[in-house]
Every structure is written in structure tokens, then in C-alpha cells.
Scaffold this active site. Sequence first.
Site, PDB file in Angstrom:
ATOM      1  N   GLY A 279       0.872  -1.177   0.000  1.00 31.44           N
ATOM      2  CA  GLY A 279       0.000   0.000   0.000  1.00 31.44           C
ATOM      3  C   GLY A 279       0.909   1.227   0.000  1.00 31.44           C
TER       4      GLY A 279
ATOM      5  CB  CYS B 193      -6.550  -2.781  -4.316  1.00 25.39           C
ATOM      6  SG  CYS B 193      -4.883  -3.283  -3.810  1.00 25.39           S
TER       7      CYS B 193
ATOM      8  CG  ASP C 164      -0.083   2.172  -5.884  1.00 26.67           C
ATOM      9  OD1 ASP C 164      -1.222   1.710  -6.073  1.00 26.67           O
ATOM     10  OD2 ASP C 164       0.693   1.752  -5.008  1.00 26.67           O
TER      11      ASP C 164
HETATM   12  C1  RUB Z   1      -1.951  -1.303  -3.304  1.00 23.21           C
HETATM   13  C2  RUB Z   1      -2.836  -0.373  -4.059  1.00 23.21           C
HETATM   14  C3  RUB Z   1      -3.562   0.673  -3.248  1.00 23.21           C
HETATM   15  C4  RUB Z   1      -2.706   1.957  -3.226  1.00 23.21           C
HETATM   16  C5  RUB Z   1      -3.259   2.983  -2.250  1.00 23.21           C
HETATM   17  O1  RUB Z   1      -1.187  -2.148  -4.148  1.00 23.21           O
HETATM   18  O2  RUB Z   1      -2.926  -0.387  -5.266  1.00 23.21           O
HETATM   19  O3  RUB Z   1      -4.791   0.973  -3.815  1.00 23.21           O
HETATM   20  O4  RUB Z   1      -1.375   1.648  -2.863  1.00 23.21           O
HETATM   21  O5  RUB Z   1      -3.196   2.464  -0.952  1.00 23.21           O
HETATM   22  P1  RUB Z   1      -0.197  -3.216  -3.490  1.00 23.21           P
HETATM   23  P2  RUB Z   1      -3.067   3.410   0.337  1.00 23.21           P
HETATM   24  O6  RUB Z   1      -1.006  -4.130  -2.644  1.00 23.21           O
HETATM   25  O7  RUB Z   1       0.413  -3.915  -4.690  1.00 23.21           O
HETATM   26  O8  RUB Z   1       0.844  -2.448  -2.710  1.00 23.21           O
HETATM   27  O9  RUB Z   1      -4.258   4.313   0.314  1.00 23.21           O
HETATM   28  O10 RUB Z   1      -3.074   2.439   1.496  1.00 23.21           O
HETATM   29  O11 RUB Z   1      -1.775   4.158   0.224  1.00 23.21           O
END
Ligand code: RUB
Length: 322
Positions: free
Chosen positions: A23, A134, A203
Site C-alpha cells: 500500500g 484492492c 499509487d
Molecule cells: C496497493 C494499491 C492501493 C494503493 C493505495 O497495491 O494499489 O490501492 O497503494 O493504498 P499493493 P493506500 O497491494 O500492490 O501495494 O491508500 O493504502 O496508500
Amino acid sequence: MERALPEEVVEIARDIKDMRIRGAGRIARAAARALSMAVEKYSGDDLEDFRRYIGFVAEYLVKTRPTAVSLPNAVSFVVNPFFKARDLKSVQEARRMLLERASAFIKYSEDALERIAEIGSRLVQDGDNILTHCNSEAVASIIRRAIREGKNIKVFATETRPLYQGHITARMLLDAGADITLIPDSSIRSIIRRIDKVIVGADTVTANGAVVNKIGTSLIALIAHERRTDFYVATETYKFSPYTVWGEPVVIEERAPTEVASQEFLDKHPKLKILNPSFDVTPSSYITGIITEIGLIPPNAALLVLEEVYGREAGHEPIQGL
Ligand code: RUB
């Protein structure tokens, strides 16, 4: 230059790479934490050597995952003032500066989530059915807040294959008392008619307002667009990419074939090819609004956000000293 790195730093980098820390927001805070640890573990008193060491750690952390710009942005937030400072007299002074920047970043990131929750929950109406994809802590913060405000909402979370981050979302939101339904990724087009709003994380947000997020996000946006369902992105401003101001493309992470098929299956079918991109790009025209800690912004104003955050330096070598 090969250098020994503190075990704690290596461990955080490994956790990011292997997605035990995942994330975009969490990755960014973990990188700031790793920099603090690297600073604390340094024992010399040669400022030049300390500069090279911090540059090395910064580069090492940035290489762990390629797509989320929150990672290089967090690292540059911590190290840039140090690399720019011309009047530092000792390692001790430099150390203090870096530790302060690292904790300032972590605090900013945590406070930003609260602001996003506050701003985002204003968009959530009592009775809304919300779809997410996700696992995003920015989205979770909005939903938690809306529930705390007494709004009666239903959340639909995609499984998010191949790694099933939707299960993390389900667990998280069940703990927050949400009415949550887990759905297969491929069911979106038949379920969209029940959905009032889509809210996903990010991201990376590019200078032209496109959003890079978990693979499948752009397909959901396309389906939402077809049905004129509002599609929001919740993100801290440090996920806006200064690198894209001058057209640098966002690198889309390709992950291991074994996330899609077992090693046994792959061994049995050696001619089978697997493609496993982890993220995709949603064009700004499919996005209703971007919920940030500085307000709800139209995607076309992404460049203004970048100017606000980086000033006229946006796009010029955001990480110094590498
Ligand atoms: C995580 C993902 C999330 C963003 C935003 O991908 O796509 O939607 O990172 O998350 P992965 P946040 O599991 O491959 O890391 O709001 O928690 O920053």
C-alpha cells in the site's frame, strides 16, 4: 559502492519488496522509518562519508518497488534538505535534521489520512453503496469515518486477484463494523447498477490527472463511466508524481508468474507465458474527483497540486544526492 546496511533497514526493504509492507502510504512511512534507523545506526563522524551513506540508503530503498511514487517522494522529503544544506558542521547536526524530517513525514502522512477521511466522508450519503478495489488505507479511513458519523452504508470490495488484497479490506472494514460484501473482480459490470460511488486509492497521480492504482482499477473506471457512476480517488498529495511533469512515464510493476499459476502448473506447461502487471492507468476523464488532504480536486488540477507541493522545482531531480 558496496556498503553494509543495518539489518533493520535491510528487513524493511525486504518487507516492502515481498509485500509484507504494502500500500503506497504504508510503503512511504516504512521508508521514512528505515531512513531514521539508518541514521541512528551510523557511527562515524565524517560528514562526507555520512552523505554518501545516506545517498546509498535512499537509493536502496527507492529500488524496492517501482510504481508507487509515494516511496521516492517520502525519501526525497527526508533527504533533500540534508543534501541541499550547505552549512552543516557535523554528522550530529545532520543526524538531527534527518530524524526530524523522517518523523515530520510520518506525522504528515498520518494527519493526511484524517483530513482525507473528513473531506471524503462528506461525499458519502446515508444509504450509499460504495465499491472499492484492492486495499487502500485512504479509502478505509473515509469509510470508517462515514460509519462513525452514523451513515448507513454498504461496501462492496473486489477480491483483487491475484493477491487478494480485497480480503485485507474486508477484514479491516468488518473490524470497523461495516456491512461489507466481497465480490469477484469479474462481477463489476453486473454489480455496478447497485453502486452509488466508487472510491479507490492511488499509487501515483500523474501531472495530467491520470491515476495509477492496482490492476483492474481502470476497468472499474470504464464501467463506472459507462453507467455515469461517480468514481473518486482518495490519495495523499505525496502520491502526485513530480517526475511526470516532464513526461517521465510511470513504471508499471510486473510481478512473478507464480502469483497467477502454481510452480507445479508452470513446470507442467513450460511453453505457457504469464503476464502479471500489478497496476494500470485510469485516465483523468473517468475520474469525478480526487480526495486529498488539501481538498477535493478535479483531476485536471493535478499540475496545480504538484506546483503547490514542489513549487517551481516540480519535475527537477526530486531526489537529491543519488
Ligand atoms: C496497493 C494499491 C492501493 C494503493 C493505495 O497495491 O494499489 O490501492 O497503494 O493504498 P499493493 P493506500 O497491494 O500492490 O501495494 O491508500 O493504502 O496508500
